[in-house]
Design a protein around this motif. Structure first.
Motif, short mmCIF file in Angstrom:
data_model
loop_
_atom_site.label_atom_id
_atom_site.label_comp_id
_atom_site.label_asym_id
_atom_site.label_seq_id
_atom_site.Cartn_x
_atom_site.Cartn_y
_atom_site.Cartn_z
N PHE A 1 1.02 -1.10 0.22
CA PHE A 1 -0.11 0.25 -0.31
C PHE A 1 1.00 1.54 -0.14
CE2 PHE A 1 -2.38 3.14 2.33
CZ PHE A 1 -3.36 3.42 1.25
N LEU B 1 2.77 2.71 -3.63
CA LEU B 1 1.74 3.61 -4.20
C LEU B 1 1.77 4.33 -3.61
CD1 LEU B 1 -0.79 3.81 -6.27
CD2 LEU B 1 -1.97 3.23 -4.56
N LEU C 1 3.96 7.50 -5.68
CA LEU C 1 3.88 9.22 -5.89
C LEU C 1 3.81 9.97 -5.23
CD1 LEU C 1 -0.34 8.11 -5.94
CD2 LEU C 1 0.91 8.54 -7.65
N SER D 1 5.63 3.95 -8.82
CA SER D 1 4.77 3.30 -7.88
C SER D 1 4.74 2.14 -8.22
CB SER D 1 3.19 4.17 -8.11
OG SER D 1 3.37 5.21 -7.62
#
Lengths: 222, 160
Positions: free
Chosen positions: B54, B57, B61, B75
């Motif tokens: 998680f 990501l 970014l 990512s």
């Protein structure tokens, strides 16, 4: 069952999200950079077209044999930024430039003369410079006077008799009675004539043709 | 308990981000180590794979925003590396550092080869820089591992 593959599921979900964000971001970036590129190119093309036009006009001088022995130089700096008294050009000793060479524009408007020559650049003192004193002739009356710099944005023309028939709008050329300048180079036009009661001569203000000239390329003649 | 874990991760991310920022802006090395990658790898080696995926990501970014790159590209890179690294669960610093070295090397090589045609990179240069990148990451890995441990220890002692 699904819980056993939670790692793979999260991985795929995150991967898809990243991929989706990347696609959107790429599209946006691409269109932005495209617009920027088109704008930059348009500006560049315009600049190139203008330069090409100026150089063609310079070439015409040679082809029509108006002037035969000249060099074209690019202006690299001007001082001050308006009505420059000193102009620096990108041609120097190695390009065959020597002191007191005359500098003018493609329209044969007098700019000044070379004062200092270095290996790869030269300093030109313009007609706006207070050191400048040029023997000139008025086109209509054929009277000879001296034009002096240091009165920017104009030039002061001296030694024209009190009873002269000179009028506003008359053109002023170099007379040729000079150590440096040969005859026929356009300087400017008369814009103001003032009479001084204590003097035998008129004070004539000349607006030089290089008054609003965008200095890009100049011609240096020997 | 879950809230506590969230606070631990948030604090760790914040500290790692500060380190990354300082390193990128005040130290000028030929190649900048990736603090985020090291942190994600350490999380994954500790068995926190879901959080690590998680965070891949989110941190990817953030990294793209900071570097002004196309969003999402980092990512994807982080996710792939973290996913493959999640098959290794190790506890000792030595094993973690060796794996950080290997995965950093793979990360650099995998994503540099994709850009060969577009730039002046060639195999030798990529090899040289990927070793340098992995070595820096290894050294930074030791530091990050100790920071993570300290934060965890601090939060463990706190009673709500």
């Amino acid at each position: 069952m699904l819980w056993r593959f939670r790692r793979e599921l999260i991985f795929i979900l995150m991967l898809f999200t990243s991929y989706f964000i990347e696609k959107i971001s790429f599209k946006r970036n691409f269109s932005n950079s495209n617009t920027k590129l088109v704008k930059e190119n348009l500006i560049n093309y315009e600049e190139i077209i203008q330069e090409n036009k100026r150089l063609r006009e310079l070439l015409e001088l040679k082809e029509k044999k108006i002037i035969s022995n000249f060099k074209v130089a690019e202006v690299i700096a001007i001082k001050p930024h308006i009505f420059p008294a000193e102009i620096f050009i990108n041609k120097g000793r190695k390009d065959g430039i020597s002191e007191n060479n005359i500098v003018f524009t493609k329209d044969i408007f007098l700019v000044g003369r070379v004062e200092e020559v270095n290996e790869s650049y030269s300093k030109v003192i313009s007609i706006f410079n207070k050191k400048t004193k040029i023997s000139v002739i008025i086109s209509s009356t054929r009277e000879i006077g001296i034009v002096e710099g240091g009165y920017a944005p104009f030039l002061l023309m001296k030694y024209i008799p009190y009873d002269s028939k000179v009028k506003i709008g008359d053109e002023v050329y170099t007379s040729g009675f000079s150590e440096y300048y040969y005859s026929g180079l356009k300087i400017g036009e008369v814009v103001k004539i003032s009479k001084n009661s204590n003097s035998l001569f008129l004070n004539i203000f000349v607006k030089p043709y290089i008054y609003s000239y965008g200095f890009k390329e100049v011609i240096i003649a020997k | 308990m879950q809230n506590k874990k969230l606070f631990v991760v948030l604090e760790q991310v914040l500290i790692i981000s500060i380190f990354q920022y300082i390193f990128c802006n005040f130290f000028h090395f030929k190649i900048t180590p990736s603090f985020y990658l090291i942190y994600l790898l350490i999380l994954s080696f500790d068995g926190n794979v879901e959080i690590s995926l998680f965070l891949s990501l989110i941190l990817g970014l953030i990294q793209d925003i900071l570097n002004n790159e196309i969003l999402g590209i980092t990512s994807i890179r982080y996710l792939l590396i973290v996913y493959f690294s999640s098959f290794f669960v190790v506890k000792s610093i030595r094993s973690k550092c060796s794996l950080i070295f290997i995965f950093s090397f793979l990360y650099f090589v995998m994503f540099s080869f994709g850009e060969i045609n577009e730039s002046f990179w060639d195999g030798k240069i990529i090899l040289k820089y990927s070793i340098l990148f992995s070595f820096y990451n290894l050294l930074i890995g030791i530091l990050i591992e100790s920071i993570i441990r300290e934060i965890r220890k601090k939060w463990k002692e706190k009673i709500f």
